[in-house]
Scaffold this motif. Structure first.
Motif, PDB file in Angstrom:
ATOM      1  N   ALA A 140     -32.445  18.434   2.392  1.00 35.13           N
ATOM      2  CA  ALA A 140     -33.087  19.479   1.595  1.00 35.13           C
ATOM      3  C   ALA A 140     -34.430  19.143   1.294  1.00 35.13           C
ATOM      4  CB  ALA A 140     -32.983  18.457   0.036  1.00 35.13           C
ATOM      5  N   PHE A 141     -35.618  19.149   0.942  1.00 39.70           N
ATOM      6  CA  PHE A 141     -37.329  19.363   0.697  1.00 39.70           C
ATOM      7  C   PHE A 141     -37.663  18.764  -0.848  1.00 39.70           C
ATOM      8  CE2 PHE A 141     -36.463  22.145   4.906  1.00 39.70           C
ATOM      9  CZ  PHE A 141     -37.223  21.550   5.524  1.00 39.70           C
ATOM     10  N   ILE A 142     -37.966  18.262  -0.851  1.00 38.35           N
ATOM     11  CA  ILE A 142     -38.500  17.015  -2.316  1.00 38.35           C
ATOM     12  C   ILE A 142     -39.873  17.239  -2.755  1.00 38.35           C
ATOM     13  CG2 ILE A 142     -36.035  16.411  -2.702  1.00 38.35           C
ATOM     14  CD1 ILE A 142     -37.336  13.195  -2.657  1.00 38.35           C
ATOM     15  N   LYS A 143     -40.748  17.457  -1.560  1.00 40.33           N
ATOM     16  CA  LYS A 143     -42.262  17.159  -1.749  1.00 40.33           C
ATOM     17  C   LYS A 143     -42.476  17.651  -2.959  1.00 40.33           C
ATOM     18  CE  LYS A 143     -46.338  16.614  -0.868  1.00 40.33           C
ATOM     19  NZ  LYS A 143     -46.460  14.648  -0.589  1.00 40.33           N
ATOM     20  N   ASP A 144     -43.114  16.914  -3.725  1.00 41.74           N
ATOM     21  CA  ASP A 144     -43.993  17.062  -5.578  1.00 41.74           C
ATOM     22  C   ASP A 144     -42.465  17.483  -6.876  1.00 41.74           C
ATOM     23  OD1 ASP A 144     -46.143  16.653  -4.852  1.00 41.74           O
ATOM     24  OD2 ASP A 144     -46.411  18.877  -4.211  1.00 41.74           O
ATOM     25  N   ALA A 145     -41.615  17.549  -5.955  1.00 45.08           N
ATOM     26  CA  ALA A 145     -40.067  17.929  -6.939  1.00 45.08           C
ATOM     27  C   ALA A 145     -40.040  16.825  -8.353  1.00 45.08           C
ATOM     28  CB  ALA A 145     -38.513  17.571  -6.324  1.00 45.08           C
ATOM     29  N   ASP A 146     -40.198  16.994  -9.078  1.00 46.75           N
ATOM     30  CA  ASP A 146     -40.164  16.134 -10.650  1.00 46.75           C
ATOM     31  C   ASP A 146     -38.617  15.676 -10.925  1.00 46.75           C
ATOM     32  OD1 ASP A 146     -40.682  15.098 -12.596  1.00 46.75           O
ATOM     33  OD2 ASP A 146     -41.237  16.702 -14.297  1.00 46.75           O
ATOM     34  N   PHE A 147     -38.043  14.320 -10.122  1.00 44.48           N
ATOM     35  CA  PHE A 147     -37.248  13.359 -10.807  1.00 44.48           C
ATOM     36  C   PHE A 147     -37.153  12.667 -11.940  1.00 44.48           C
ATOM     37  CE2 PHE A 147     -36.600  14.395  -6.227  1.00 44.48           C
ATOM     38  CZ  PHE A 147     -35.320  14.614  -6.391  1.00 44.48           C
ATOM     39  N   ARG A 148     -38.251  13.149 -12.857  1.00 41.15           N
ATOM     40  CA  ARG A 148     -38.002  11.999 -14.441  1.00 41.15           C
ATOM     41  C   ARG A 148     -37.079  12.575 -14.785  1.00 41.15           C
ATOM     42  NH1 ARG A 148     -43.356  14.553 -17.557  1.00 41.15           N
ATOM     43  NH2 ARG A 148     -42.771  16.148 -16.281  1.00 41.15           N
ATOM     44  N   ASN A 149     -36.238  11.376 -15.370  1.00 37.99           N
ATOM     45  CA  ASN A 149     -34.922  11.135 -15.771  1.00 37.99           C
ATOM     46  C   ASN A 149     -33.289  12.053 -15.638  1.00 37.99           C
ATOM     47  OD1 ASN A 149     -36.600   9.823 -18.612  1.00 37.99           O
ATOM     48  ND2 ASN A 149     -37.423  12.076 -19.298  1.00 37.99           N
ATOM     49  N   ALA A 150     -34.545  12.245 -14.513  1.00 42.30           N
ATOM     50  CA  ALA A 150     -32.566  12.885 -13.827  1.00 42.30           C
ATOM     51  C   ALA A 150     -31.763  11.668 -13.092  1.00 42.30           C
ATOM     52  CB  ALA A 150     -33.255  13.645 -12.508  1.00 42.30           C
ATOM     53  N   SER A 151     -30.197  11.678 -12.904  1.00 45.54           N
ATOM     54  CA  SER A 151     -29.385  11.044 -13.039  1.00 45.54           C
ATOM     55  C   SER A 151     -30.286   9.963 -11.291  1.00 45.54           C
ATOM     56  CB  SER A 151     -27.614  11.363 -12.830  1.00 45.54           C
ATOM     57  OG  SER A 151     -28.307  12.172 -11.641  1.00 45.54           O
ATOM     58  N   ILE A 152     -30.399  10.803 -10.787  1.00 46.09           N
ATOM     59  CA  ILE A 152     -30.405   9.724  -9.387  1.00 46.09           C
ATOM     60  C   ILE A 152     -32.415   9.704  -9.459  1.00 46.09           C
ATOM     61  CG2 ILE A 152     -28.674  10.156  -8.085  1.00 46.09           C
ATOM     62  CD1 ILE A 152     -30.340  12.320  -6.508  1.00 46.09           C
ATOM     63  N   THR A 153     -33.224   8.809  -8.627  1.00 44.10           N
ATOM     64  CA  THR A 153     -34.455   9.007  -8.411  1.00 44.10           C
ATOM     65  C   THR A 153     -34.482   9.171  -7.240  1.00 44.10           C
ATOM     66  OG1 THR A 153     -34.478   6.992  -7.296  1.00 44.10           O
ATOM     67  CG2 THR A 153     -33.815   6.595  -9.275  1.00 44.10           C
ATOM     68  N   ARG A 154     -36.281  10.197  -6.573  1.00 40.38           N
ATOM     69  CA  ARG A 154     -36.466  10.157  -5.411  1.00 40.38           C
ATOM     70  C   ARG A 154     -36.424   9.646  -4.890  1.00 40.38           C
ATOM     71  NH1 ARG A 154     -40.510  13.172  -4.306  1.00 40.38           N
ATOM     72  NH2 ARG A 154     -41.333  13.482  -6.911  1.00 40.38           N
ATOM     73  N   GLU A 155     -36.266   8.278  -4.897  1.00 36.12           N
ATOM     74  CA  GLU A 155     -36.220   7.164  -3.120  1.00 36.12           C
ATOM     75  C   GLU A 155     -34.701   7.487  -2.899  1.00 36.12           C
ATOM     76  OE1 GLU A 155     -37.635   6.352  -6.299  1.00 36.12           O
ATOM     77  OE2 GLU A 155     -39.324   6.202  -5.453  1.00 36.12           O
ATOM     78  N   SER A 156     -33.460   7.822  -4.390  1.00 35.32           N
ATOM     79  CA  SER A 156     -31.923   7.812  -3.892  1.00 35.32           C
ATOM     80  C   SER A 156     -31.814   8.891  -3.396  1.00 35.32           C
ATOM     81  CB  SER A 156     -31.358   7.953  -5.823  1.00 35.32           C
ATOM     82  OG  SER A 156     -31.673   6.282  -6.204  1.00 35.32           O
ATOM     83  N   ALA A 157     -32.273   9.819  -3.569  1.00 27.03           N
ATOM     84  CA  ALA A 157     -32.412  11.196  -2.883  1.00 27.03           C
ATOM     85  C   ALA A 157     -33.143  11.390  -1.281  1.00 27.03           C
ATOM     86  CB  ALA A 157     -33.326  12.409  -3.675  1.00 27.03           C
ATOM     87  N   ILE A 158     -34.277  10.341  -1.345  1.00 26.68           N
ATOM     88  CA  ILE A 158     -34.129  10.155   0.607  1.00 26.68           C
ATOM     89  C   ILE A 158     -33.200   9.443   1.117  1.00 26.68           C
ATOM     90  CG2 ILE A 158     -36.157   9.379   1.172  1.00 26.68           C
ATOM     91  CD1 ILE A 158     -38.170   9.726  -0.595  1.00 26.68           C
ATOM     92  N   ARG A 159     -32.980   8.004   0.417  1.00 24.90           N
ATOM     93  CA  ARG A 159     -31.568   7.956   0.893  1.00 24.90           C
ATOM     94  C   ARG A 159     -30.750   8.729   1.376  1.00 24.90           C
ATOM     95  NH1 ARG A 159     -33.588   3.558  -2.656  1.00 24.90           N
ATOM     96  NH2 ARG A 159     -31.548   3.929  -3.819  1.00 24.90           N
ATOM     97  N   SER A 160     -30.786   9.329  -0.112  1.00 25.94           N
ATOM     98  CA  SER A 160     -28.994  10.360   0.499  1.00 25.94           C
ATOM     99  C   SER A 160     -29.487  11.577   1.645  1.00 25.94           C
ATOM    100  CB  SER A 160     -28.575  10.840  -1.039  1.00 25.94           C
ATOM    101  OG  SER A 160     -28.409   9.869  -1.985  1.00 25.94           O
ATOM    102  N   GLY A 161     -30.583  11.294   2.272  1.00 25.92           N
ATOM    103  CA  GLY A 161     -31.344  12.235   3.500  1.00 25.92           C
ATOM    104  C   GLY A 161     -32.462  13.496   3.143  1.00 25.92           C
ATOM    105  N   ALA A 162     -32.438  13.460   1.768  1.00 23.36           N
ATOM    106  CA  ALA A 162     -33.500  14.156   1.225  1.00 23.36           C
ATOM    107  C   ALA A 162     -34.880  13.762   2.242  1.00 23.36           C
ATOM    108  CB  ALA A 162     -33.680  14.718  -0.513  1.00 23.36           C
ATOM    109  N   VAL A 163     -36.284  14.995   2.025  1.00 25.52           N
ATOM    110  CA  VAL A 163     -37.044  14.729   2.910  1.00 25.52           C
ATOM    111  C   VAL A 163     -38.385  14.878   2.182  1.00 25.52           C
ATOM    112  CG1 VAL A 163     -38.257  15.566   5.203  1.00 25.52           C
ATOM    113  CG2 VAL A 163     -35.691  15.541   5.267  1.00 25.52           C
TER     114      VAL A 163
END
Length: 276
Positions: free
Chosen positions: A242-265
């Motif tokens: 998944a492409f997450i450039k400039d996506a807003d993860f504030r107060n989401a259940s996972i962080t941007r870093e967690s998303a990247i570790r899950s395979g997001a780009v």
């Protein structure tokens, strides 16, 4: 002088002929519209089905009549599939299917109002529903593969437990919906219930998913550039590629870093586009 006068006369004659032709064509369209409306309001379902096809044909031929026809077809869907909690419909009946197919091919924008409707198991591939109004609708297990829902409003208001969507009276639910390769840029999906929905390779650039419930959803290869995911539940979500450039993860259940570790780009660039 004679040639000039002849030329002017010919021009005026052609203009008058064109005007008369347009008047005649509009008269024919009015007759078609009146006949279609009569059939559409019939007490016989087969005649109503014919009326739907006639209105669909007119909508494709006449841009002037398109908004009114889309509003009529939408109202018929809302009447047939009135919102009740919980939705008891187990399938899409023949008349509702005909109405949805007609609405999904005329690209009538916000004139398509399917809000507060029970549309479980709706199946319309390649649907053109840009800027359509689908607030508070139930679209569980709907098949909208390759649909164009750019700028559509699928927002809701949370009044109950997200994992028990039928316990609250309102809410746009797309649990288990198939939205593979759908175009949903700048769509409004605030608090939408998307548990186990398949959004693989969908375009969600700039979409608003504030507070959305995406537990177990598939977002493989999904373009989330510039998407608002504030407060969203992304637990157990497949974000591989998944492409997450400039996506807003504030107060989401996972962080941007967690998303990247899950395979997001964290690449790609969000581009503002005109949608309606």
């Amino acid at each position: 002088m004679t040639a000039v006068v002849a030329l002017l006369f010919t021009g005026l004659s052609l203009r008058e002929t064109q005007r008369q032709s347009e008047i005649a064509e509009r008269g024919q369209m009015t007759d078609r519209f009146s006949r279609a409306v009569d059939h559409f309001g019939s007490g016989d379902v087969l005649i109503r089905l014919g009326g739907i096809q006639e209105l669909h044909s007119i909508a494709r031929d006449s841009e002037r009549d398109l908004p009114a026809i889309a509003a009529m077809l939408s109202a018929a869907v809302r009447k047939l599939r009135s919102f009740e909690a919980p939705c008891q419909y187990k399938r899409i009946d023949m008349e509702t299917k005909a109405l949805l197919d007609a609405l999904a091919t005329v690209d009538a924008g916000a004139s398509v109002d399917l809000s507060n409707s029970c549309l479980h198991l709706m199946s319309v591939r390649h649907a053109r529903l840009r800027c359509a109004q689908l607030q508070f609708s139930r679209l569980n297990a709907a098949i909208l593969t390759d649909a164009d829902l750019t700028g559509a409003d699928l927002s809701s208001v949370h009044l109950g437990a997200p994992d028990q969507p039928d316990t609250h009276p309102v809410g746009a639910t797309l649990t288990g919906a198939r939205l593979v390769s759908a175009r949903m840029g700048r769509a409004r999906l605030t608090h939408a219930l998307l548990q186990k929905a398949d959004l693989s390779n969908a375009d969600l650039r700039g979409a608003d998913l504030t507070g959305a419930y995406l537990k177990g959803a598939k977002l493989r290869g999904t373009n989330l550039t510039g998407t608002v995911l504030s407060g969203a539940d992304l637990s157990d979500t497949d974000l591989a590629g998944a492409f997450i450039k400039d996506a807003d993860f504030r107060n989401a259940s996972i962080t941007r870093e967690s998303a990247i570790r899950s395979g997001a780009v964290d690449t790609d660039t969000y581009k503002q586009t005109t949608i309606c």
